[in-house]
Design an enzyme around this catalytic site. Structure first.
Site, PDB file in Angstrom:
ATOM      1  N   ASP A   3       0.864  -1.191   0.000  1.00 47.72           N
ATOM      2  CA  ASP A   3       0.000   0.000   0.000  1.00 47.72           C
ATOM      3  C   ASP A   3       0.897   1.237   0.000  1.00 47.72           C
ATOM      4  O   ASP A   3       2.106   1.147   0.238  1.00 47.72           O
ATOM      5  CB  ASP A   3      -0.907  -0.009   1.245  1.00 47.72           C
ATOM      6  CG  ASP A   3      -1.860   1.192   1.300  1.00 47.72           C
ATOM      7  OD1 ASP A   3      -2.327   1.644   0.236  1.00 47.72           O
ATOM      8  OD2 ASP A   3      -2.135   1.693   2.405  1.00 47.72           O
TER       9      ASP A   3
ATOM     10  N   SER B 148      -2.965   9.619  -4.104  1.00 45.10           N
ATOM     11  CA  SER B 148      -4.138  10.261  -4.681  1.00 45.10           C
ATOM     12  C   SER B 148      -3.812  11.362  -5.679  1.00 45.10           C
ATOM     13  O   SER B 148      -4.487  11.519  -6.680  1.00 45.10           O
ATOM     14  CB  SER B 148      -5.006  10.827  -3.551  1.00 45.10           C
ATOM     15  OG  SER B 148      -6.192  11.301  -4.097  1.00 45.10           O
TER      16      SER B 148
ATOM     17  N   CYS C 124      -4.511  -1.422  -1.954  1.00 44.63           N
ATOM     18  CA  CYS C 124      -4.677   0.015  -2.161  1.00 44.63           C
ATOM     19  C   CYS C 124      -5.595   0.213  -3.354  1.00 44.63           C
ATOM     20  O   CYS C 124      -5.272  -0.210  -4.471  1.00 44.63           O
ATOM     21  CB  CYS C 124      -3.313   0.648  -2.443  1.00 44.63           C
ATOM     22  SG  CYS C 124      -3.383   2.393  -2.851  1.00 44.63           S
ATOM     23  N   ASN C 125      -6.738   0.853  -3.122  1.00 42.50           N
ATOM     24  CA  ASN C 125      -7.683   1.112  -4.216  1.00 42.50           C
ATOM     25  C   ASN C 125      -7.107   2.116  -5.221  1.00 42.50           C
ATOM     26  O   ASN C 125      -7.294   1.978  -6.426  1.00 42.50           O
ATOM     27  CB  ASN C 125      -8.987   1.695  -3.662  1.00 42.50           C
ATOM     28  CG  ASN C 125      -9.743   0.729  -2.780  1.00 42.50           C
ATOM     29  OD1 ASN C 125     -10.694   0.095  -3.206  1.00 42.50           O
ATOM     30  ND2 ASN C 125      -9.328   0.597  -1.530  1.00 42.50           N
TER      31      ASN C 125
ATOM     32  N   CYS D 247     -11.045   2.844   0.419  1.00 39.23           N
ATOM     33  CA  CYS D 247      -9.628   3.156   0.665  1.00 39.23           C
ATOM     34  C   CYS D 247      -9.263   2.325   1.885  1.00 39.23           C
ATOM     35  O   CYS D 247      -9.996   2.321   2.879  1.00 39.23           O
ATOM     36  CB  CYS D 247      -9.445   4.647   0.937  1.00 39.23           C
ATOM     37  SG  CYS D 247      -7.806   5.057   1.589  1.00 39.23           S
TER      38      CYS D 247
HETATM   39  N1  DGL Z   1      -4.880   3.195   1.098  1.00 42.40           N
HETATM   40  C1  DGL Z   1      -4.993   3.693  -0.219  1.00 42.40           C
HETATM   41  C2  DGL Z   1      -6.274   3.234  -0.906  1.00 42.40           C
HETATM   42  O1  DGL Z   1      -6.801   2.176  -0.612  1.00 42.40           O
HETATM   43  C3  DGL Z   1      -4.650   5.116  -0.566  1.00 42.40           C
HETATM   44  C4  DGL Z   1      -4.193   6.099   0.444  1.00 42.40           C
HETATM   45  C5  DGL Z   1      -3.441   7.271  -0.173  1.00 42.40           C
HETATM   46  O2  DGL Z   1      -2.465   7.018  -0.892  1.00 42.40           O
HETATM   47  O3  DGL Z   1      -3.838   8.409   0.101  1.00 42.40           O
HETATM   48  O4  DGL Z   1      -6.770   3.886  -1.768  1.00 42.40           O
END
Ligand code: DGL
Length: 256
Positions: free
Chosen positions: A9, A42, A73-74, A187
């Site tokens: 992630d 993001s 990580c989405n 997220c």
């Molecule tokens: N944890 C990540 C997700 O699932 C993104 C967090 C980030 O990079 O701000 O999207």
């Protein structure tokens, strides 16, 4: 130690997936990698993020020879998975917004997807909606600061509840006498804040965390793998001394 599963992630969010993987497969050897140096994913220009993750993954695969990689990580999965699968032979399990289960779950027909601003603008997310929720009213909420707040909470900092309330407020929609009843935690950082969300929500909703399903998918994928010793290593692209207090309190984080 057997060949590990690598869980990846941009930060500590993927630990919300790791805890389900560990619960379902206690023997598995795991390597968790947080790309704190690249956090947050993001705001990256999409082409740059693809190149960055592919390059980083190349080094990680060479160093750890994983039997499988979970992109927990989405923001990365909704963009980078095709390039990773094209480039590397190791199987990848992605984490993408749980729009399909949300469409099954909702009674009111109003569903919100709480994600990073990166995830809510992806073509992949729009395709999921077209494919699995064409008749559902989906509200996409790109929460600018919420993954940062989750990092701070997990680092042991006190974060004002008001800041979290402001980030999640747009999730709650009331229209023609019906209300949002299902919220996708899209997220991996957000499940760590679910207790706070439940406390400050203006009404009760079903929060959907895809992590148990991701862990099940991984189990199916590596079903024949020999059992390991249940070890877990925690790596970050930032040196541990650069972490906020709390992260390295246990002294367990190492540099990638
Ligand atoms: N944890 C990540 C997700 O699932 C993104 C967090 C980030 O990079 O701000 O999207």
């Amino acid at each position: 130690m057997t060949r590990p599963v690598l869980i990846f992630d941009s930060g500590i969010g993927g630990l919300s997936v790791l805890r389900h993987v560990r619960a379902q497969q206690p023997d598995l050897d795991l390597v968790y990698v947080a790309d704190h140096d690249g956090f947050s994913y993001s705001d990256w220009v999409e082409a740059d993020l693809v190149a960055h993750v592919v390059e980083l993954m190349g080094g990680l695969i060479e160093a750890h020879d994983p039997r499988a990689v979970v992109i927990a990580c989405n923001t990365a999965s909704t963009l980078v998975l095709p390039a990773l699968r094209e480039q590397f032979r190791v199987p990848f399990v992605g984490t993408v917004p749980a729009i399909k289960p949300a469409a099954r779950e909702t009674r009111s027909g109003l569903v919100s997807v709480l994600a990073t601003p990166g995830t809510v603008k992806r073509d992949y997310t729009f395709d999921l909606i077209r494919q699995f929720a064409p008749d559902i009213a989906i509200t996409l909420v790109g929460a600018r600061g919420l993954s940062h707040l989750a990092e701070r909470v997990l680092a042991g900092e006190d974060v004002p509840e008001e800041a979290i309330r402001a980030e999640i407020a747009p999730v709650f929609v009331e229209r023609d006498g019906v209300r949002t009843d299902t919220v996708v935690l899209a997220c991996t950082h957000y499940p760590f804040l679910q207790g706070v969300f439940e406390r400050i929500a203006p009404w009760s909703v079903t929060w959907i965390d895809p992590a148990p399903a991701i862990a099940r998918r991984l189990s199916t994928l590596i079903m024949d793998a020999p059992g390991g010793e249940g070890t877990t290593r925690y790596l970050s692209t930032k040196p541990p001394e650069a972490f906020p207090a709390g992260f390295d309190a246990s002294g367990r984080w190492e540099r990638v």
